[in-house]
Design a protein around this motif. Structure first.
Motif, mmCIF file in Angstrom:
data_model
loop_
_atom_site.group_PDB
_atom_site.id
_atom_site.type_symbol
_atom_site.label_atom_id
_atom_site.label_comp_id
_atom_site.label_asym_id
_atom_site.label_seq_id
_atom_site.Cartn_x
_atom_site.Cartn_y
_atom_site.Cartn_z
ATOM 1 N N GLY A 104 0.795 -1.223 0.000
ATOM 2 C CA GLY A 104 0.000 0.000 0.000
ATOM 3 C C GLY A 104 0.826 1.272 0.000
ATOM 4 N N ILE A 105 2.142 1.140 0.045
ATOM 5 C CA ILE A 105 3.041 2.302 0.057
ATOM 6 C C ILE A 105 3.199 2.850 -1.363
ATOM 7 C CG2 ILE A 105 5.451 2.987 0.413
ATOM 8 C CD1 ILE A 105 5.516 1.100 2.803
ATOM 9 N N PRO A 106 3.145 4.175 -1.549
ATOM 10 C CA PRO A 106 2.970 5.204 -0.517
ATOM 11 C C PRO A 106 1.526 5.306 -0.054
ATOM 12 C CG PRO A 106 3.110 6.232 -2.675
ATOM 13 C CD PRO A 106 3.374 4.767 -2.893
ATOM 14 N N PHE A 107 1.358 5.521 1.250
ATOM 15 C CA PHE A 107 0.023 5.620 1.817
ATOM 16 C C PHE A 107 -0.695 6.883 1.342
ATOM 17 C CE2 PHE A 107 1.917 3.217 5.653
ATOM 18 C CZ PHE A 107 1.771 2.007 4.995
ATOM 19 N N THR A 108 0.071 7.944 1.121
ATOM 20 C CA THR A 108 -0.468 9.203 0.591
ATOM 21 C C THR A 108 0.542 9.755 -0.408
ATOM 22 O OG1 THR A 108 0.571 10.674 2.206
ATOM 23 C CG2 THR A 108 -1.533 9.701 2.837
ATOM 24 N N SER A 109 0.181 10.845 -1.051
ATOM 25 C CA SER A 109 1.062 11.425 -2.075
ATOM 26 C C SER A 109 2.127 12.354 -1.514
ATOM 27 C CB SER A 109 0.219 12.206 -3.094
ATOM 28 O OG SER A 109 -0.452 13.294 -2.453
ATOM 29 N N ASP A 110 2.037 12.719 -0.236
ATOM 30 C CA ASP A 110 2.939 13.765 0.234
ATOM 31 C C ASP A 110 3.373 13.621 1.687
ATOM 32 O OD1 ASP A 110 0.504 14.252 1.402
ATOM 33 O OD2 ASP A 110 0.430 16.394 0.893
ATOM 34 N N ARG A 111 3.293 12.392 2.231
ATOM 35 C CA ARG A 111 3.686 12.208 3.629
ATOM 36 C C ARG A 111 4.597 10.987 3.790
ATOM 37 N NH1 ARG A 111 -1.387 12.207 7.505
ATOM 38 N NH2 ARG A 111 -2.480 11.208 5.766
ATOM 39 N N VAL A 112 5.397 11.029 4.838
ATOM 40 C CA VAL A 112 6.231 9.886 5.181
ATOM 41 C C VAL A 112 5.342 8.725 5.631
ATOM 42 C CG1 VAL A 112 7.968 9.032 6.819
ATOM 43 C CG2 VAL A 112 8.184 11.336 5.847
ATOM 44 N N ASN A 113 5.681 7.526 5.196
ATOM 45 C CA ASN A 113 4.954 6.327 5.599
ATOM 46 C C ASN A 113 5.553 5.795 6.896
ATOM 47 O OD1 ASN A 113 3.732 6.064 2.737
ATOM 48 N ND2 ASN A 113 5.947 5.935 2.373
ATOM 49 N N VAL A 114 4.711 5.426 7.841
ATOM 50 C CA VAL A 114 5.175 4.791 9.081
ATOM 51 C C VAL A 114 4.403 3.502 9.284
ATOM 52 C CG1 VAL A 114 5.287 4.956 11.600
ATOM 53 C CG2 VAL A 114 5.878 6.946 10.197
ATOM 54 N N ILE A 115 5.134 2.420 9.502
ATOM 55 C CA ILE A 115 4.523 1.139 9.850
ATOM 56 C C ILE A 115 5.014 0.761 11.240
ATOM 57 C CG2 ILE A 115 4.345 -1.318 9.312
ATOM 58 C CD1 ILE A 115 4.737 -0.611 6.372
ATOM 59 N N ILE A 116 4.092 0.685 12.167
ATOM 60 C CA ILE A 116 4.418 0.234 13.521
ATOM 61 C C ILE A 116 4.151 -1.261 13.560
ATOM 62 C CG2 ILE A 116 3.885 0.457 15.979
ATOM 63 C CD1 ILE A 116 2.780 3.283 15.297
ATOM 64 N N ALA A 117 5.215 -2.035 13.716
ATOM 65 C CA ALA A 117 5.101 -3.493 13.697
ATOM 66 C C ALA A 117 5.181 -4.019 15.120
ATOM 67 C CB ALA A 117 6.215 -4.090 12.841
ATOM 68 N N ASP A 118 4.063 -4.473 15.637
ATOM 69 C CA ASP A 118 4.042 -5.052 16.984
ATOM 70 C C ASP A 118 4.724 -6.415 16.950
ATOM 71 O OD1 ASP A 118 2.602 -3.088 18.606
ATOM 72 O OD2 ASP A 118 0.910 -3.515 17.282
ATOM 73 N N THR A 119 5.770 -6.566 17.759
ATOM 74 C CA THR A 119 6.562 -7.794 17.761
ATOM 75 C C THR A 119 6.804 -8.270 19.189
ATOM 76 O OG1 THR A 119 8.665 -6.575 17.799
ATOM 77 C CG2 THR A 119 7.749 -7.125 15.630
ATOM 78 N N VAL A 120 7.445 -9.426 19.305
ATOM 79 C CA VAL A 120 7.760 -10.014 20.602
ATOM 80 C C VAL A 120 9.269 -10.158 20.716
ATOM 81 C CG1 VAL A 120 7.512 -12.039 22.094
ATOM 82 C CG2 VAL A 120 5.589 -11.286 20.653
ATOM 83 N N ARG A 121 9.836 -9.566 21.746
ATOM 84 C CA ARG A 121 11.271 -9.743 21.953
ATOM 85 C C ARG A 121 11.570 -11.225 22.188
ATOM 86 N NH1 ARG A 121 15.184 -6.940 26.525
ATOM 87 N NH2 ARG A 121 15.200 -5.204 25.087
ATOM 88 N N GLY A 122 12.613 -11.716 21.512
ATOM 89 C CA GLY A 122 12.986 -13.121 21.662
ATOM 90 C C GLY A 122 12.092 -14.079 20.903
#
Length: 285
Positions: free
Chosen positions: A222-240
């Protein structure tokens, strides 16, 4: 995502985790955070980014910057599995005869920039993304940050500049494993509501399960999410992730294990329940 593609990515992630565990030998490595970002690294290199061992200097290649440099075992393991470097070099981890070290080194094919001090590479990535825009190129620029790294003011300053110039070719991928070194982020300097904070700084934001390849594909396609902004993906993960005996444990941050312990952890990785019980009592050095 097709069943065959998903199976291939899962197999690759398993091999990368094996490499990470093996790099705890000798002087050890930052195993917890490295295991948390395996799916992120594998998906980017195997599916999304236009980067391979043959185009490392091509001006139209894509860029990956590992800002949370202590996760480099995940990067090295991925590069080895995909043919950027020989797998045998990973056994030279921390040896003076090689550059396979605790943090990324540009002497290693596939590493775009040194990192170690946190908070620096979002600015570097923004500069590269702006350069690509000015040249009319279509390069995609991705920078992986840690969640604890977001305490660095330079990350947010970089976003202000990047959004001022509409750098929609830049993606910030946050490995949200809930830990900063040996303490939970929300116990030290709370980060939530993280989506709202990135949005307030002008970014287009999505939040996903960072261990789910289907979710990663849906977000990145889906990137770019918009035509004029930085894309940020917050990926929820598990340490270890992958080793239940050390998952989400503050004391499993940096570990050095013996050959016997590494063999035990590899068995646990492959689903040996008895090995897991034994692993829970391993001494962290």
């Amino acid at each position: 995502m097709t069943k065959d593609k998903l199976s291939g990515l899962q197999d690759l992630a398993l091999k990368v985790r094996e490499h990470i565990i093996e790099m705890t030998a000798g002087g050890g490595c930052f195993i917890g955070a490295s295991l948390s970002c395996v799916e992120l690294m594998v998906y980017l290199y195997a599916e999304y980014l236009n980067i391979d061992s043959s185009n490392l200097q091509h001006p139209e290649r894509d860029y990956l910057f590992l800002s949370k440099g202590h996760d480099v075992p995940a990067l090295y393991g991925t590069l080895a599995e995909l043919g950027f470097i020989e797998k045998a070099r990973l056994k030279q981890h921390l040896l003076a005869s090689d550059s396979i070290y605790w943090h990324p080194n540009r002497a290693i094919p596939g590493v775009e920039f040194h990192s170690g001090s946190l908070g620096h590479l979002p600015a570097v990535a923004a500069g590269v993304a702006m350069d690509c825009k000015l040249k009319g190129l279509q390069n995609r620029v991705v920078v992986i940050t840690g969640d604890g790294e977001l305490n660095e003011g330079s990350v947010w300053e970089s976003l202000l500049v990047a959004n001022a110039y509409g750098l929609n070719n830049l993606t910030i991928l946050v490995d949200r494993n809930q830990f900063q070194a040996n303490i939970r982020t929300e116990e030290l300097i709370p980060l939530e509501p993280l989506v709202d904070k990135f949005t307030a700084f002008g970014c287009a934001v999505k939040r996903i399960n960072g261990h789910d390849f289907d979710a990663l594909e849906e977000a990145f396609l889906g990137i770019p999410f918009t035509s004029d902004r930085v894309n940020v993906i917050i990926a929820d993960t598990v340490r270890g992730k992958g080793l239940p005996s050390i998952e989400a444990r503050a004391d499993r941050w940096f570990c050095a294990f013996s050959a016997t312990e590494i063999s035990q952890l590899l068995e646990e990785l492959h689903g040996n329940k008895e090995a897991r019980i034994e692993s829970e009592s391993l001494i962290v050095r």
